[in-house]
Scaffold this active site. Structure first.
Site, PDB file in Angstrom:
ATOM      1  CB  CYS A 116     -15.766 -19.407  20.379  1.00  0.00           C
ATOM      2  SG  CYS A 116     -14.758 -17.936  20.593  1.00  0.00           S
ATOM      3  CG  HIS A 249     -19.009 -18.711  17.937  1.00  0.00           C
ATOM      4  ND1 HIS A 249     -19.228 -17.912  19.042  1.00  0.00           N
ATOM      5  CD2 HIS A 249     -17.766 -18.379  17.475  1.00  0.00           C
ATOM      6  CE1 HIS A 249     -18.168 -17.142  19.229  1.00  0.00           C
ATOM      7  NE2 HIS A 249     -17.270 -17.397  18.300  1.00  0.00           N
ATOM      8  CG  ASN A 279     -16.660 -13.781  19.140  1.00  0.00           C
ATOM      9  OD1 ASN A 279     -17.176 -14.484  20.007  1.00  0.00           O
ATOM     10  ND2 ASN A 279     -15.697 -14.216  18.340  1.00  0.00           N
TER      11      ASN A 279
HETATM   12  N1  ACO Z   1     -10.304  -0.849  11.524  1.00  0.00           N
HETATM   13  C1  ACO Z   1      -9.671  -0.456  10.413  1.00  0.00           C
HETATM   14  N2  ACO Z   1      -8.730  -1.197   9.800  1.00  0.00           N
HETATM   15  C2  ACO Z   1      -8.426  -2.377  10.352  1.00  0.00           C
HETATM   16  C3  ACO Z   1      -9.035  -2.839  11.509  1.00  0.00           C
HETATM   17  C4  ACO Z   1     -10.002  -2.023  12.118  1.00  0.00           C
HETATM   18  N3  ACO Z   1     -10.676  -2.369  13.244  1.00  0.00           N
HETATM   19  N4  ACO Z   1      -8.519  -4.055  11.819  1.00  0.00           N
HETATM   20  C5  ACO Z   1      -7.616  -4.342  10.867  1.00  0.00           C
HETATM   21  N5  ACO Z   1      -7.551  -3.324   9.986  1.00  0.00           N
HETATM   22  C6  ACO Z   1      -6.685  -3.193   8.822  1.00  0.00           C
HETATM   23  C7  ACO Z   1      -5.430  -4.021   8.899  1.00  0.00           C
HETATM   24  O1  ACO Z   1      -4.465  -3.381   9.688  1.00  0.00           O
HETATM   25  C8  ACO Z   1      -5.049  -4.107   7.461  1.00  0.00           C
HETATM   26  O2  ACO Z   1      -4.420  -2.907   7.096  1.00  0.00           O
HETATM   27  P1  ACO Z   1      -3.197  -2.911   6.055  1.00  0.00           P
HETATM   28  O3  ACO Z   1      -3.780  -3.439   4.760  1.00  0.00           O
HETATM   29  O4  ACO Z   1      -2.796  -1.500   6.018  1.00  0.00           O
HETATM   30  O5  ACO Z   1      -2.170  -3.832   6.651  1.00  0.00           O
HETATM   31  C9  ACO Z   1      -6.397  -4.156   6.747  1.00  0.00           C
HETATM   32  O6  ACO Z   1      -7.371  -3.664   7.682  1.00  0.00           O
HETATM   33  C10 ACO Z   1      -6.781  -5.547   6.312  1.00  0.00           C
HETATM   34  O7  ACO Z   1      -6.548  -6.420   7.402  1.00  0.00           O
HETATM   35  P2  ACO Z   1      -6.952  -7.917   7.328  1.00  0.00           P
HETATM   36  O8  ACO Z   1      -6.604  -8.586   8.626  1.00  0.00           O
HETATM   37  O9  ACO Z   1      -6.439  -8.507   6.059  1.00  0.00           O
HETATM   38  O10 ACO Z   1      -8.539  -7.762   7.219  1.00  0.00           O
HETATM   39  P3  ACO Z   1      -9.604  -8.860   6.965  1.00  0.00           P
HETATM   40  O11 ACO Z   1     -10.405  -8.531   5.803  1.00  0.00           O
HETATM   41  O12 ACO Z   1      -9.028 -10.246   7.060  1.00  0.00           O
HETATM   42  O13 ACO Z   1     -10.545  -8.650   8.213  1.00  0.00           O
HETATM   43  C11 ACO Z   1     -11.057  -9.703  10.277  1.00  0.00           C
HETATM   44  C12 ACO Z   1     -10.076  -8.843   9.530  1.00  0.00           C
HETATM   45  C13 ACO Z   1     -12.381  -8.950  10.400  1.00  0.00           C
HETATM   46  C14 ACO Z   1     -10.500  -9.961  11.682  1.00  0.00           C
HETATM   47  C15 ACO Z   1     -11.244 -11.018   9.510  1.00  0.00           C
HETATM   48  O14 ACO Z   1     -10.025 -11.637   9.234  1.00  0.00           O
HETATM   49  C16 ACO Z   1     -12.107 -11.953  10.250  1.00  0.00           C
HETATM   50  O15 ACO Z   1     -13.281 -11.725  10.410  1.00  0.00           O
HETATM   51  N6  ACO Z   1     -11.564 -13.087  10.666  1.00  0.00           N
HETATM   52  C17 ACO Z   1     -12.291 -14.031  11.470  1.00  0.00           C
HETATM   53  C18 ACO Z   1     -11.779 -13.887  12.827  1.00  0.00           C
HETATM   54  C19 ACO Z   1     -12.845 -13.880  13.860  1.00  0.00           C
HETATM   55  O16 ACO Z   1     -14.017 -13.711  13.659  1.00  0.00           O
HETATM   56  N7  ACO Z   1     -12.347 -14.075  15.052  1.00  0.00           N
HETATM   57  C20 ACO Z   1     -13.183 -14.105  16.193  1.00  0.00           C
HETATM   58  C21 ACO Z   1     -12.549 -14.952  17.210  1.00  0.00           C
HETATM   59  S1  ACO Z   1     -12.414 -16.577  16.640  1.00  0.00           S
HETATM   60  C22 ACO Z   1     -13.823 -17.289  16.862  1.00  0.00           C
HETATM   61  O17 ACO Z   1     -14.681 -16.786  17.510  1.00  0.00           O
HETATM   62  C23 ACO Z   1     -13.975 -18.570  16.263  1.00  0.00           C
END
Ligand code: ACO
Length: 322
Positions: A116, A249, A279
């Site tokens: 990215c 980004h 993304n």
């Molecule tokens: N729909 C519903 N529930 C979901 C989903 C979904 N699409 N995805 C995950 N969950 C659930 C999980 O299974 C978990 O359930 P559980 O509590 O029963 O185990 C719950 O939601 C919480 O999961 P977390 O991973 O703790 O959720 P979080 O609040 O951290 O959000 C997310 C996840 C959106 C991925 C967040 O961590 C994030 O935005 N991280 C940044 C990562 C990113 O943007 N990556 C892009 C690529 S990297 C880059 O471009 C630099």
């Protein structure tokens, strides 16, 4: 002194926007529009069909950028494509793009792999070619079909990404242009975000899909995006108050909000397209840039702070006068 300035921009998105609800229905995901929108800011994305490739999307974006710059394809003397989803293992997507654009002047063409952060890496490289006099007019491109490397049974990752391409024509100029850039990497964080498979004996070996520790990525991204923004501002002797637009980004709106807040910038100075593109990895910055220019938000003379972070881990920023 020779500067590198943006002469023109272009972008391309495949097909029609696909809403969260449509994506959830197609892949039978245990998710909801409310969860995705609240946690990521994403409401829709574009996805390539099986025949559409990064080089195809790149070619459309580049034709638009070349037209916007008012030059001809064969005036381009350097082509750099940032992608993690190339058409082939080789030849590079940049050479495929070169052929599609009909560029037959022998210009060097190569890919950059910094996930990215790829577009800011490519921009920093092209700027050095131009500043040294080795190039006069470069195509700098981010193009991705991340839909090909997503595990559609993993709701934690497959809802986050989209496909697309963005391009700029970067030209030699007497005035700015690019004022400062910085690129960095730290391979110790390779497992936080990766596609850990490879090709061997005609088969995918290992895991060919994107894997991510979302929370670790979130924290790391906000820290390095804040640091590298401050680094390029310090290099140019400017402050956040001088910035007209932050063009980050587009990973997740909460990363954008946290970074802007740490930099002391309000969200009305931050370009947000993740809501409609998802993304798009290396394509996200040039896509956001082109869309915002064509919408009349970003204007000539504006001070732009472009910044990216991605797998590797890699990160970087470019400060420029548009
Ligand atoms: N729909 C519903 N529930 C979901 C989903 C979904 N699409 N995805 C995950 N969950 C659930 C999980 O299974 C978990 O359930 P559980 O509590 O029963 O185990 C719950 O939601 C919480 O999961 P977390 O991973 O703790 O959720 P979080 O609040 O951290 O959000 C997310 C996840 C959106 C991925 C967040 O961590 C994030 O935005 N991280 C940044 C990562 C990113 O943007 N990556 C892009 C690529 S990297 C880059 O471009 C630099």
């Amino acid at each position: 002194m020779t500067y590198a300035r943006i002469g023109g921009t272009g972008s391309a998105l495949p097909g029609e926007p696909i809403s969260n609800d449509a994506l959830i229905a197609t892949h039978r995901l245990d998710s909801s529009d409310a969860w995705i929108a609240e946690r990521t800011g994403i409401r829709s994305r574009h996805l390539a069909d099986a025949a559409e490739t990064s080089s195809e999307l790149a070619a459309t974006a580049c034709r638009r950028a070349i037209e916007d710059a008012g030059c001809e394809a064969n005036d381009i003397d350097l082509i750099i494509v940032a992608t993690s989803t190339p058409d082939f293992v080789f030849p590079s997507t940049a050479t495929l793009l070169q052929a599609k654009l009909g560029i037959v002047n022998g210009a060097p063409a190569f890919d950059v792999q910094a996930v990215c952060s790829g577009f800011v890496f490519a921009l920093a490289i092209a700027e050095k070619f131009i500043a040294s006099g080795a190039s006069r007019r470069a195509l700098v491109v981010g193009a991705e079909v991340f839909s090909r490397i997503l595990d559609w049974t993993d709701r934690g990752t497959c809802v986050l990404f989209g496909d697309g391409a963005g391009a700029v024509v970067l030209e030699a100029a007497d005035g700015p242009g690019i004022l400062a850039s910085a690129i960095h990497a730290d391979g110790r964080h390779q497992n936080m975000l990766s596609v850990p498979g490879q090709l061997s004996a005609g088969k995918a070996v290992g895991d060919p899909f994107l894997r991510m520790d979302g929370q670790a990525v979130f924290k790391f991204a906000v820290r390095v995006l804040t640091d590298v923004a401050q680094e390029v501002l310090a290099k140019a002797g400017l402050s956040t108050q001088d910035v007209d637009w932050l063009v980050p980004h587009q990973a997740n709106v909460r990363i954008l909000q946290s970074t802007a807040k740490k930099l002391g910038l309000t969200m009305d100075k931050c370009i947000v397209t993740v809501d409609r593109h998802g993304n798009t990895s290396a394509a996200s910055i040039p896509l956001a840039l082109d869309v915002s220019i064509r919408e009349g938000k970003i204007r000539r003379g504006d001070l732009l702070l472009l910044e990216g972070v991605g797998g590797g881990f890699t990160w970087g920023a470019t400060l420029l006068s548009y």
